[in-house]
Scaffold this motif. Structure first.
Motif, PDB file in Angstrom:
ATOM      1  N   GLY A  27       0.809  -1.217   0.000  1.00  0.00           N
ATOM      2  CA  GLY A  27       0.000   0.000   0.000  1.00  0.00           C
ATOM      3  C   GLY A  27       0.841   1.265   0.000  1.00  0.00           C
ATOM      4  O   GLY A  27       0.519   2.228  -0.704  1.00  0.00           O
ATOM      5  N   ALA A  28       1.914   1.277   0.777  1.00  0.00           N
ATOM      6  CA  ALA A  28       2.768   2.472   0.836  1.00  0.00           C
ATOM      7  C   ALA A  28       3.458   2.716  -0.494  1.00  0.00           C
ATOM      8  O   ALA A  28       3.515   3.858  -0.976  1.00  0.00           O
ATOM      9  CB  ALA A  28       3.795   2.310   1.957  1.00  0.00           C
ATOM     10  N   LEU A  29       3.963   1.652  -1.110  1.00  0.00           N
ATOM     11  CA  LEU A  29       4.635   1.803  -2.398  1.00  0.00           C
ATOM     12  C   LEU A  29       3.645   2.222  -3.481  1.00  0.00           C
ATOM     13  O   LEU A  29       3.958   3.061  -4.333  1.00  0.00           O
ATOM     14  CB  LEU A  29       5.313   0.492  -2.788  1.00  0.00           C
ATOM     15  CG  LEU A  29       6.063   0.469  -4.117  1.00  0.00           C
ATOM     16  CD1 LEU A  29       7.154   1.525  -4.144  1.00  0.00           C
ATOM     17  CD2 LEU A  29       6.648  -0.922  -4.375  1.00  0.00           C
ATOM     18  N   ARG A  30       2.446   1.660  -3.448  1.00  0.00           N
ATOM     19  CA  ARG A  30       1.425   2.053  -4.424  1.00  0.00           C
ATOM     20  C   ARG A  30       1.054   3.519  -4.266  1.00  0.00           C
ATOM     21  O   ARG A  30       0.857   4.241  -5.254  1.00  0.00           O
ATOM     22  CB  ARG A  30       0.188   1.172  -4.257  1.00  0.00           C
ATOM     23  CG  ARG A  30      -0.903   1.452  -5.289  1.00  0.00           C
ATOM     24  CD  ARG A  30      -2.011   0.419  -5.226  1.00  0.00           C
ATOM     25  NE  ARG A  30      -2.662   0.378  -3.927  1.00  0.00           N
ATOM     26  CZ  ARG A  30      -2.520  -0.628  -3.062  1.00  0.00           C
ATOM     27  NH1 ARG A  30      -1.747  -1.668  -3.361  1.00  0.00           N
ATOM     28  NH2 ARG A  30      -3.135  -0.608  -1.898  1.00  0.00           N
ATOM     29  N   SER A  31       0.984   3.991  -3.039  1.00  0.00           N
ATOM     30  CA  SER A  31       0.625   5.388  -2.789  1.00  0.00           C
ATOM     31  C   SER A  31       1.686   6.343  -3.308  1.00  0.00           C
ATOM     32  O   SER A  31       1.365   7.342  -3.957  1.00  0.00           O
ATOM     33  CB  SER A  31       0.403   5.600  -1.285  1.00  0.00           C
ATOM     34  OG  SER A  31      -0.677   4.815  -0.814  1.00  0.00           O
ATOM     35  N   LEU A  83       0.219   7.171   5.834  1.00  0.00           N
ATOM     36  CA  LEU A  83      -0.798   6.425   6.562  1.00  0.00           C
ATOM     37  C   LEU A  83      -0.524   4.925   6.482  1.00  0.00           C
ATOM     38  O   LEU A  83      -0.626   4.207   7.484  1.00  0.00           O
ATOM     39  CB  LEU A  83      -2.186   6.749   6.005  1.00  0.00           C
ATOM     40  CG  LEU A  83      -2.681   8.183   6.208  1.00  0.00           C
ATOM     41  CD1 LEU A  83      -4.045   8.372   5.570  1.00  0.00           C
ATOM     42  CD2 LEU A  83      -2.750   8.519   7.695  1.00  0.00           C
ATOM     43  N   PHE A  84      -0.197   4.439   5.296  1.00  0.00           N
ATOM     44  CA  PHE A  84       0.076   3.015   5.135  1.00  0.00           C
ATOM     45  C   PHE A  84       1.407   2.612   5.758  1.00  0.00           C
ATOM     46  O   PHE A  84       1.619   1.436   6.062  1.00  0.00           O
ATOM     47  CB  PHE A  84       0.068   2.643   3.649  1.00  0.00           C
ATOM     48  CG  PHE A  84      -1.290   2.467   3.069  1.00  0.00           C
ATOM     49  CD1 PHE A  84      -2.030   1.316   3.333  1.00  0.00           C
ATOM     50  CD2 PHE A  84      -1.849   3.443   2.276  1.00  0.00           C
ATOM     51  CE1 PHE A  84      -3.297   1.149   2.804  1.00  0.00           C
ATOM     52  CE2 PHE A  84      -3.121   3.289   1.731  1.00  0.00           C
ATOM     53  CZ  PHE A  84      -3.848   2.143   2.000  1.00  0.00           C
ATOM     54  N   ARG A  89      -2.902  -2.455   7.903  1.00  0.00           N
ATOM     55  CA  ARG A  89      -3.614  -2.242   6.649  1.00  0.00           C
ATOM     56  C   ARG A  89      -5.036  -1.744   6.868  1.00  0.00           C
ATOM     57  O   ARG A  89      -5.496  -0.807   6.201  1.00  0.00           O
ATOM     58  CB  ARG A  89      -3.633  -3.557   5.862  1.00  0.00           C
ATOM     59  CG  ARG A  89      -4.090  -3.406   4.427  1.00  0.00           C
ATOM     60  CD  ARG A  89      -3.776  -4.657   3.649  1.00  0.00           C
ATOM     61  NE  ARG A  89      -4.079  -4.504   2.242  1.00  0.00           N
ATOM     62  CZ  ARG A  89      -3.824  -5.398   1.313  1.00  0.00           C
ATOM     63  NH1 ARG A  89      -3.217  -6.523   1.671  1.00  0.00           N
ATOM     64  NH2 ARG A  89      -4.139  -5.180   0.059  1.00  0.00           N
ATOM     65  N   ALA A  90      -5.759  -2.337   7.814  1.00  0.00           N
ATOM     66  CA  ALA A  90      -7.150  -1.939   8.050  1.00  0.00           C
ATOM     67  C   ALA A  90      -7.238  -0.504   8.561  1.00  0.00           C
ATOM     68  O   ALA A  90      -8.052   0.302   8.090  1.00  0.00           O
ATOM     69  CB  ALA A  90      -7.805  -2.896   9.037  1.00  0.00           C
ATOM     70  N   THR A  91      -6.379  -0.168   9.521  1.00  0.00           N
ATOM     71  CA  THR A  91      -6.378   1.197  10.062  1.00  0.00           C
ATOM     72  C   THR A  91      -5.980   2.205   8.994  1.00  0.00           C
ATOM     73  O   THR A  91      -6.570   3.292   8.897  1.00  0.00           O
ATOM     74  CB  THR A  91      -5.412   1.282  11.250  1.00  0.00           C
ATOM     75  OG1 THR A  91      -5.776   0.310  12.227  1.00  0.00           O
ATOM     76  CG2 THR A  91      -5.450   2.667  11.869  1.00  0.00           C
ATOM     77  N   SER A  92      -5.005   1.861   8.186  1.00  0.00           N
ATOM     78  CA  SER A  92      -4.558   2.771   7.130  1.00  0.00           C
ATOM     79  C   SER A  92      -5.660   3.032   6.112  1.00  0.00           C
ATOM     80  O   SER A  92      -5.859   4.164   5.674  1.00  0.00           O
ATOM     81  CB  SER A  92      -3.326   2.182   6.434  1.00  0.00           C
ATOM     82  OG  SER A  92      -2.285   1.981   7.358  1.00  0.00           O
TER      83      SER A  92
END
Length: 369
Positions: A27-31, A83-84, A89-92
């Motif tokens: 998720g962080a890399l995708r963002s 955030l990620f 993952r759920a909280t992000s």
């Protein structure tokens, strides 16, 4: 400056897209990848040629509206990156949805502001726009405040991560933090300019140009900081590749001498072009040649005469190279019964790097002879 910025931005996008193909669920890399993609798409909209082309097709002001919405996407995905990176993952995802509501509201304000005024109002730039028109002031002001909020928060988070990270990662994070905080400061100053001009005040063109230049430089710093760690690792890998390729070529005289005398020590056939120049191929060929040279020295050691181990170990490299050449050229064969192996070209330090360096020195002596 423009060409340099485009090159750096394009390289950063290409690198992150490549990384994303390796880890599509990150998720962080995708963002951060989407952040750079939005930044790359928004930049041509700010150029005179790109803006005029879009405005010609879709009407005046469209390019400016699309550019600002892409900028909102840039900073939103930047927010998502942190955030990620800071929660599960759920909280992000839950926090990212809340931030999405805010950015969609800001985007709606921009769309309403742009569509409730004549199209020619957006024909000029930020410095020449008539900020006494409330919709135009809202367009620039709301966007500037949101950018200040997200960039400032991201800059503070980056400073925290930079303090906890070792080098070289901390260096890239500090560069990124400086770029983000400088962008936030530039956006905040531009928001003040909007409020001043909305009230009928004036701002000098020199001051607005200086803030615009600060914004461009801060974006460049951000892109460099994001790509710093990856670029540094690639450069380190390139240095190792070059070192191994040079070592592979420098070992050739020793390898040819030993492989001609003992062809059974060669582990594989001739390398292909891809192996000779490829990243993994060069490392494989280098280490294989080191092994083959070491095996050849083991096979030729019984043919080195009646010298003792101490005499061989203390022998000069050039003299040892001549001894090897003579032993390889002789018709004498090692006896079939087991013979003690005499250590040749043994380094003083027990490590793979020292072993290879000793073999390379022996090969260089053969080449010089």
């Amino acid at each position: 400056m423009t060409v340099l910025f485009l090159l750096v931005l394009a390289a950063a996008v290409a690198w992150k897209v490549y990384q994303l193909t390796k880890a599509p669920r990150d998720g962080a890399l995708r963002s951060v990848t989407l952040c750079l993609v939005c930044a790359a798409l928004s930049y041509p909209m700010a150029m005179p040629g790109g803006a005029s082309g879009v405005d010609t097709v879709a009407g005046h002001g469209t390019a400016k509206l699309v550019q600002n919405i892409l900028l909102l996407g840039t900073v939103y995905f930047l927010m998502c990156f942190y955030l990620f990176s800071s929660a599960d993952r759920a909280t992000s995802r839950r926090r990212a949805r809340r931030e999405a509501i805010l950015v969609l509201f800001v985007a709606a304000v921009l769309v309403v502001s742009a569509t409730t005024v004549p199209h020619d109002v957006f024909a000029g730039s930020f410095s020449s726009a008539d900020m006494t028109i409330t919709q135009l002031a809202a367009f620039y002001g709301v966007a500037g405040l949101y950018l200040t909020y997200t960039l400032g928060a991201a800059g503070i988070w980056t400073v925290r991560y930079a303090r906890l990270s070792p080098r070289p990662h901390s260096t890239g994070l500090w560069i990124t933090a400086i770029g983000l905080l400088a962008m936030a400061a530039a956006c905040a100053v531009r928001a003040v300019f909007v409020a001043t001009r909305w009230q009928g005040g004036t701002v000098s063109k020199g001051l607005m140009s200086a803030v615009a230049m600060l914004l461009v430089l801060s974006i460049l710093l951000f892109v460099v900081g994001v790509s710093y760690s990856g670029a540094r690792s690639r450069l380190s890998a390139l240095r190792v590749w070059r070192q191994h390729r040079r070592g592979y070529l420098r070992l050739e005289p020793l390898w040819v001498l030993l492989s001609d005398r003992f062809p059974e020590t060669v582990l594989a056939s001739q390398p292909t072009v891809l192996e000779t120049w490829g990243v993994r191929g060069v490392h494989h060929l280098y280490h294989r040649r080191v092994v083959e040279c070491r095996d050849g020295l083991v096979r030729i050691s019984p043919l080195m005469g009646d010298l003792t181990t101490e005499e061989l170990l203390s022998m000069d490299t050039a003299v040892l190279a001549n001894r090897l050449r003579s032993a390889a050229a002789s018709d004498v064969h090692a006896p079939e019964e087991a013979q003690p192996v005499i250590p040749l070209a043994v380094p003083k330090i027990d490590s793979a790097g020292a072993d290879a360096a000793h073999l390379i020195a022996l090969s260089d002596a053969l080449r010089a002879a």
